[in-house]
Scaffold this active site. Structure first.
Site, PDB file in Angstrom:
ATOM      1  N   GLY A 191      75.376  29.810  43.232  1.00 16.43           N
ATOM      2  CA  GLY A 191      76.336  29.448  44.267  1.00 16.43           C
ATOM      3  C   GLY A 191      77.424  28.511  43.779  1.00 16.43           C
ATOM      4  N   ARG A 229      68.236  40.254  47.838  1.00 11.70           N
ATOM      5  CA  ARG A 229      68.272  40.253  49.305  1.00 11.70           C
ATOM      6  C   ARG A 229      69.428  41.113  49.789  1.00 11.70           C
ATOM      7  NH1 ARG A 229      72.931  37.413  49.755  1.00 11.70           N
ATOM      8  NH2 ARG A 229      73.248  35.798  48.211  1.00 11.70           N
TER       9      ARG A 229
END
Lengths: 459, 132
Positions: free
Chosen positions: A174, A301
């Protein structure tokens, strides 16, 4: 007809451990598959519309995410109380938490996502890189081991790679825990600072080093795998339009990349999935520069931007993900995957369009775009109260058309038809960005948006 | 640590001064002993406070999710007096019963949820009216 030869526990009720637009999206997929849903919420989301359309709606904790959407015990307790047989984590929150996936499996439930081992492997950047290299996935130049403590050895590694290099935390992601080093004199300080950041943010000071690419694009490959060794890739996306590592606009396919260049990369991604026994949906993220792909990480995911791939591939990715978790074999082969047309997604955020500060409050009026080739994924409605507690994403406007030019025109019209009153949103910013000539041309790099914003701010 | 006395004029004056200095329009504090409301407007301030006895009944909420099981499933015995330490019911999770304490003394006058209902965190379960 679907067969189900493995011994995974079957389920007819899915608990959705998330909120907002993705909770709505997952609920729609479950209901389309004939599955019942349990929506859970925090105090701040008690009035959520998806709670009313769920079969069961249960508040699991206070507004703070750490005490609700990140509270593993509260979610497992809710699953037990409601008889849910599976838990869908959505994205963010606990979606890539190996311990959560493990706890769900230990409770005899199904985690609708990758297994704990795959999550852990891909969460460790060095382990992930080793897997990718073994499967023939191209990676950024640099050793697939953690950096040694001995600084002279690190200096030699940097020289071997060639400056500029980037130092990253092995457990990071991130955009956090990384630092670019342009020359040898800056290496010692950069190492010390990044180690300390990594230790504080990720609990481990382990670092690795790679070549720093200066003008790359961010390209993703979406994969879909079952529990029987079948895997396909569903084309590619361009997510280069980012501000502070947060994607703003995504599109599929990535413009200007020839099939003969990306084809072997997609096949290598599928091979990597087979080698690690990956099950479910996943995304391989790459940097792309000068016609070459470099793996950066795999997201185990569902992703925010999955709709652009759904529209080009004509496949409901969330339904496929749930079927994979049920143990149902993939119903399509790679030859049957055909991507067509072009798709854009704009993220509508509750934030000031100039300062990007989050905006909370009541939506007093709402107009969403409609029409052929337009889709809106959202949970908001007139009267909805945007909470200050969570991510500012309130809607995704997605369009599809035969060509990129047509899709862009459709998105411009869709944004012109979008109105959210009562709070600040980034809609005016998105409208301006879509009028930009370089964006319209395509193939901009990951730094383009930041530079564009700087130029706009300069009088 | 002793509780702050919000009925003390010195405390109110101090709070008013702090609000004015910070440019804040007003403040409302609710405590076990009562409510205090200060509104600062155009350099003037207005203060009002009241005691809990005349305020709304206390609502006992679920501290977690569970199956609601009142101690006495019949509501015919309501209203009746309760002490703060009294257990009014339980939240059942499998074989585990989590006690629900009154937390307030007064008159238990309403049960808001039917026995056997699945309740979530923060769901209102009972109303207790403070005795004057």
């Amino acid at each position: 007809m679907s067969s189900r030869p493995d011994k995974r526990p079957m389920f007819d009720t899915v608990l959705i451990a998330n909120r907002g637009e993705i909770a709505t999206r997952i609920q729609r997929a479950c209901h389309d598959l004939g599955l019942k849903t349990v929506a859970v919420c925090s105090e701040a989301d008690r009035d959520a519309s998806y709670g009313k359309s769920a079969d069961v709606f249960l508040c699991i904790g206070p507004s703070s995410a750490s005490k609700s959407y990140l509270n593993k015990d509260a979610i497992l307790l809710a699953a037990r109380l409601t008889g849910a047989g599976a838990i869908h984590p959505g994205y963010g929150f606990l979606s890539e938490n190996a311990a959560f996936a493990e706890a769900i499996e230990a409770a005899g439930l199904v985690f609708i996502g990758a297994n704990a081992a795959s999550i852990a492997t891909m969460g460790d950047k060095i382990a992930a890189k080793r897997v990718m290299l073994a499967a023939g996935v191209p990676c950024v130049p640099g050793p697939n081991t953690a950096l040694p403590e001995d600084q002279s050895l690190v200096e030699q590694i940097a020289l071997d790679i060639g400056y500029p290099v980037i130092i990253k935390a092995t457990g990071g992601g991130g955009g956090r825990g990384m630092r670019v080093v342009t020359e040898p004199a800056r290496l010692p300080d950069a190492l010390a600072l990044t180690r300390e950041e990594a230790r504080q943010a990720f609990g481990s000071p382990a670092l690795y080093m790679e070549k720093f690419l200066q003008h790359p694009r961010h390209i993703e490959i979406q994969v879909l795998c079952d529990a029987h060794g079948n895997a396909v890739w569903l084309g590619h996306r361009d997510c280069s339009m980012q501000r502070r590592h947060q994607k703003v606009v995504e599109e599929a396919p990535a413009p200007g990349i020839a099939p003969e260049i990306i084809g072997p990369v997609g096949e290598a991604c599928v091979e990597a999935c087979r080698q690690i026994g990956y099950c479910g949906v996943g995304t391989f993220e790459f940097l792309y520069e000068n016609g070459a792909f470099y793996f950066i990480e795999m997201n185990t995911r569902l992703q925010v931007e999955h709709p652009v791939t759904e529209l080009t591939a004509g496949i409901d990715i969330v339904q496929q993900q749930i079927k994979a978790a049920q143990g149902i074999p993939l119903e399509l082969t790679q030859q049957q995957v055909t991507c067509g047309g072009h798709s854009f997604e704009c993220r509508i955020n509750a934030e000031d369009p100039e300062t990007f500060m989050s905006s909370a409050g009541v939506i007093t009026g709402l107009q969403l775009p409609e029409g052929e080739g337009i889709r809106v994924d959202t949970h908001i409605h007139a009267g909805y109260k945007v909470s200050p507690y969570y991510d500012s994403l309130i809607a995704k406007v997605i369009v599809h058309a035969q060509t990129r030019v047509e899709a862009l025109a459709r998105m411009r019209q869709a944004l012109a038809d979008t109105r959210v009153d009562g709070i600040s949103t980034n809609i005016s910013f998105l409208r301006a960005l879509l009028e930009d000539a370089a964006f319209a041309k395509g193939e901009t790099d990951i730094h383009y948006l930041e530079q564009w914003l700087k130029q706009r701010a300069t009088p | 640590m002793s509780a702050i006395d919000f009925s003390d004029p010195k405390t109110i004056a101090f709070l008013t001064e702090a609000l004015t200095a910070a440019g804040v329009d007003g403040l409302e504090i609710s405590s076990a002993s009562g409510n205090l409301r200060i509104v600062v407007s155009g350099g003037e301030s207005h203060v009002s406070h009241g005691v809990k006895a005349s305020s709304k009944p206390a609502v006992i909420k679920a501290p977690m999710a569970g199956i609601f099981q009142p101690r006495n499933s019949a509501s015919a015995d309501l209203p009746h007096a309760v002490a703060a330490a009294d257990v009014l019911g339980f939240l059942r999770v499998g074989d585990v019963l989590v006690p629900l304490q009154a937390g307030h003394s007064g008159v238990l006058n309403r049960r808001l949820i039917e026995p056997g209902t699945l309740v979530g965190f923060g769901d209102a379960l009972f109303e207790i009216e403070a005795q004057s």
